[in-house]
Design a protein around this motif. Structure first.
Motif, PDB file in Angstrom:
ATOM      1  N   PHE A 334      41.551  15.318  -6.975  1.00  0.00           N
ATOM      2  CA  PHE A 334      41.892  14.016  -6.420  1.00  0.00           C
ATOM      3  C   PHE A 334      43.405  13.878  -6.320  1.00  0.00           C
ATOM      4  O   PHE A 334      44.167  14.663  -6.891  1.00  0.00           O
ATOM      5  N   ASN A 335      43.840  12.872  -5.591  1.00  0.00           N
ATOM      6  CA  ASN A 335      45.248  12.495  -5.504  1.00  0.00           C
ATOM      7  C   ASN A 335      45.381  10.992  -5.567  1.00  0.00           C
ATOM      8  O   ASN A 335      44.466  10.250  -5.172  1.00  0.00           O
ATOM      9  N   LEU A 336      46.506  10.530  -6.073  1.00  0.00           N
ATOM     10  CA  LEU A 336      46.838   9.113  -6.108  1.00  0.00           C
ATOM     11  C   LEU A 336      47.785   8.819  -4.952  1.00  0.00           C
ATOM     12  O   LEU A 336      48.789   9.523  -4.781  1.00  0.00           O
ATOM     13  N   ILE A 347      52.648  12.826 -16.481  1.00  0.00           N
ATOM     14  CA  ILE A 347      52.468  11.573 -17.217  1.00  0.00           C
ATOM     15  C   ILE A 347      51.195  11.629 -18.051  1.00  0.00           C
ATOM     16  O   ILE A 347      51.180  11.214 -19.220  1.00  0.00           O
ATOM     17  N   MET A 348      50.115  12.164 -17.472  1.00  0.00           N
ATOM     18  CA  MET A 348      48.867  12.257 -18.233  1.00  0.00           C
ATOM     19  C   MET A 348      48.995  13.209 -19.410  1.00  0.00           C
ATOM     20  O   MET A 348      48.392  13.000 -20.468  1.00  0.00           O
ATOM     21  N   ASP A 349      49.808  14.242 -19.250  1.00  0.00           N
ATOM     22  CA  ASP A 349      50.028  15.160 -20.360  1.00  0.00           C
ATOM     23  C   ASP A 349      50.612  14.441 -21.566  1.00  0.00           C
ATOM     24  O   ASP A 349      50.226  14.706 -22.712  1.00  0.00           O
ATOM     25  N   LYS A 350      51.527  13.503 -21.321  1.00  0.00           N
ATOM     26  CA  LYS A 350      52.137  12.764 -22.432  1.00  0.00           C
ATOM     27  C   LYS A 350      51.117  11.865 -23.136  1.00  0.00           C
ATOM     28  O   LYS A 350      51.354  11.395 -24.250  1.00  0.00           O
ATOM     29  N   GLU A 393      41.885   6.082 -17.813  1.00  0.00           N
ATOM     30  CA  GLU A 393      42.995   5.357 -18.451  1.00  0.00           C
ATOM     31  C   GLU A 393      44.328   6.006 -18.124  1.00  0.00           C
ATOM     32  O   GLU A 393      45.338   5.325 -17.895  1.00  0.00           O
ATOM     33  N   GLY A 394      44.340   7.330 -18.093  1.00  0.00           N
ATOM     34  CA  GLY A 394      45.562   8.054 -17.738  1.00  0.00           C
ATOM     35  C   GLY A 394      46.003   7.777 -16.311  1.00  0.00           C
ATOM     36  O   GLY A 394      47.204   7.587 -16.040  1.00  0.00           O
ATOM     37  N   ILE A 395      45.046   7.749 -15.396  1.00  0.00           N
ATOM     38  CA  ILE A 395      45.364   7.449 -13.996  1.00  0.00           C
ATOM     39  C   ILE A 395      45.912   6.035 -13.863  1.00  0.00           C
ATOM     40  O   ILE A 395      46.885   5.788 -13.132  1.00  0.00           O
ATOM     41  N   GLU A 396      45.312   5.096 -14.579  1.00  0.00           N
ATOM     42  CA  GLU A 396      45.797   3.712 -14.532  1.00  0.00           C
ATOM     43  C   GLU A 396      47.216   3.618 -15.080  1.00  0.00           C
ATOM     44  O   GLU A 396      48.045   2.839 -14.574  1.00  0.00           O
ATOM     45  N   LYS A 397      47.523   4.420 -16.103  1.00  0.00           N
ATOM     46  CA  LYS A 397      48.876   4.455 -16.650  1.00  0.00           C
ATOM     47  C   LYS A 397      49.868   5.000 -15.620  1.00  0.00           C
ATOM     48  O   LYS A 397      50.974   4.457 -15.448  1.00  0.00           O
ATOM     49  N   VAL A 398      49.463   6.026 -14.912  1.00  0.00           N
ATOM     50  CA  VAL A 398      50.321   6.599 -13.868  1.00  0.00           C
ATOM     51  C   VAL A 398      50.594   5.552 -12.796  1.00  0.00           C
ATOM     52  O   VAL A 398      51.752   5.353 -12.370  1.00  0.00           O
ATOM     53  N   MET A 400      50.485   2.336 -13.027  1.00  0.00           N
ATOM     54  CA  MET A 400      51.283   1.251 -13.568  1.00  0.00           C
ATOM     55  C   MET A 400      52.767   1.651 -13.577  1.00  0.00           C
ATOM     56  O   MET A 400      53.642   0.828 -13.246  1.00  0.00           O
ATOM     57  N   MET A 401      53.050   2.889 -13.930  1.00  0.00           N
ATOM     58  CA  MET A 401      54.442   3.344 -13.997  1.00  0.00           C
ATOM     59  C   MET A 401      55.070   3.423 -12.612  1.00  0.00           C
ATOM     60  O   MET A 401      56.298   3.358 -12.489  1.00  0.00           O
ATOM     61  N   TYR A 402      54.250   3.586 -11.568  1.00  0.00           N
ATOM     62  CA  TYR A 402      54.793   3.696 -10.220  1.00  0.00           C
ATOM     63  C   TYR A 402      54.671   2.398  -9.428  1.00  0.00           C
ATOM     64  O   TYR A 402      55.039   2.333  -8.251  1.00  0.00           O
ATOM     65  N   SER A 403      54.141   1.359 -10.074  1.00  0.00           N
ATOM     66  CA  SER A 403      53.976   0.091  -9.358  1.00  0.00           C
ATOM     67  C   SER A 403      55.275  -0.719  -9.341  1.00  0.00           C
ATOM     68  O   SER A 403      56.161  -0.514 -10.147  1.00  0.00           O
TER      69      SER A 403
END
Length: 403
Positions: A334-336, A347-350, A393-398, A400-403
């Motif tokens: 997938f891609n965002l 970001i998900m790695d962290k 949850e990781g995708i949502e965090k990503v 959020m950081m780019y919003s």
């Protein structure tokens, strides 16, 4: 995580068998979703490797002393396990290699005289390992068409007089799409064309029976099925019993003179030099482990987790999920929107979530998708719906950081 039998009875908690899954990453619980690249190893496999080097280490087949005999017996016992696991007629049809890539390259080198200037039929979702060796052998690749959902259109297979081999992946390492290899083998058989199946992404997810499938050659790696790296398998059916070896050296010869060399019977003729003895033993141990759980139980559990993860991804806004084929397993790509796959993976790695990013050694497929790369989450028997929730949850965090 507890796997259950078909009747709902609890079978066994498999996650505890994999010591690395207790590891924390950046203070977070490790959520390992990079199984299409390599799977983690259960204690029984780690113990089998350690025990070999601790107690039995010796070269095989050519020694008359005790350690050599013990090592040879364990190595050949592993071959027998593989043979039974894939439904081969005889252990002699199973050769140990350095992995799927090595298996396919050996076939390409052996068949090169017949392939040069002719055609090999592949799909559009192949790993580079099932593309480059055929090109190096001088063959032209002919791609089976796909529909918009990336289903391979089996009825569109065109076999000509120049077609010398059909070489197909059982399951895509990018999409998780599963090809109907039995149907493809049946079509090829009507034209007397042999079939090689790349089972690197299916051998760990579902039962495989080469006689039922009808393939002539089958390749897979140990490290994707809970065994060690650097070892794999090449199945050669009756049609290729006397395949010309691609490698020469010790251990594969009958008689050698300055003028001429004759080879041993299969499978030893395909195992020049000292093999990865511990690796072969580790495959045997991994097969014992998977069979103790049951391949049908593994498939049922993984399908449940996979379907749940895919459903949750498809429900997300601004997330493009690739492929929608009739049968899927293992990998989801997938891609965002507006976020580079590499940045998303970092970001998900962290957060302790291990996914893979990039083209996944499938650049022709990336061109079909119209992207440079994807984020890929891939699942194994020890993954759970909780792991899928952590991915979301990781995708949502990503985002959020780019919003």
């Amino acid at each position: 995580m507890v796997l259950t039998c078909g009747n709902g009875e609890k079978m066994m908690d498999v996650k505890k068998d994999f010591p690395i899954l207790e590891k924390e990453v950046y203070g977070k619980r490790l959520v390992y979703l990079d199984n299409a690249a390599t799977s983690q190893k259960p204690n029984c496999v780690i113990d089998a490797i350690s025990e070999y080097y601790r107690s039995d280490n010796s070269n095989i087949h050519r020694g008359v002393h005790y350690l050599s005999e013990v090592s040879s017996e364990k190595y050949e016992h592993a071959r027998k396990k593989v043979s039974e696991f894939i439904g081969a007629s005889d252990p002699a049809e199973v050769a140990f290699t350095a992995g799927t890539t090595d298996s396919i390259n050996q076939v390409a080198r052996s068949l090169e005289p017949s392939l040069r200037g002719n055609e090999v039929i592949v799909t559009g979702v192949e790993h580079h390992s099932n593309i480059v060796p055929w090109q190096m052998a001088g063959a032209t690749l002919k791609v089976i068409p796909m529909d918009d959902d990336l289903n391979v259109l089996i009825d569109s297979i065109e076999i000509s007089d120049r077609t010398k081999l059909v070489a197909i992946s059982h399951a895509s390492n990018v999409l998780g799409s599963v090809n109907d290899i039995k149907a493809i083998c049946s079509i090829a058989k009507e034209h007397d064309v042999p079939v090689l199946v790349d089972a690197a992404q299916s051998i760990q997810h579902m039962p495989i029976d080469v006689r039922d499938i009808g393939c002539d050659l089958l390749a897979f790696s140990g490290h994707k099925m809970y065994a060690s790296t650097g070892v794999g398998v090449l199945y050669t059916g009756e049609r290729f019993r006397d395949l010309v070896p691609a490698r020469g050296g010790g251990g594969m010869v009958d008689k050698v003179t300055i003028e001429r060399t004759t080879y041993l019977d299969p499978p030893l003729r395909y195992e020049a030099g000292t093999p990865d003895i511990a690796g072969a033993i580790s495959i045997g141990a991994a097969i014992d482990y998977m069979q103790r759980i049951g391949m049908d139980n593994i498939k049922r559990h993984e399908n449940e987790v996979y379907s749940y993860a895919r459903k949750r991804l498809l429900e997300m806004d601004d997330v493009a999920v690739y492929g929608n084929t009739n049968e899927m397993c293992g990998a989801i790509s997938f891609n965002l929107d507006g976020i580079h796959h590499y940045d998303a993976g970092l970001i998900m790695d962290k957060m302790g979530i291990a996914v893979r990013t990039g083209h996944h050694c499938a650049q022709p497929l990336m061109r079909i998708l119209g992207v440079e790369g994807t984020v890929r989450a891939s699942f194994a028997m020890y993954n759970t719906k909780e792991d899928a929730d952590m991915l979301i949850e990781g995708i949502e965090k990503v985002r959020m950081m780019y919003s």
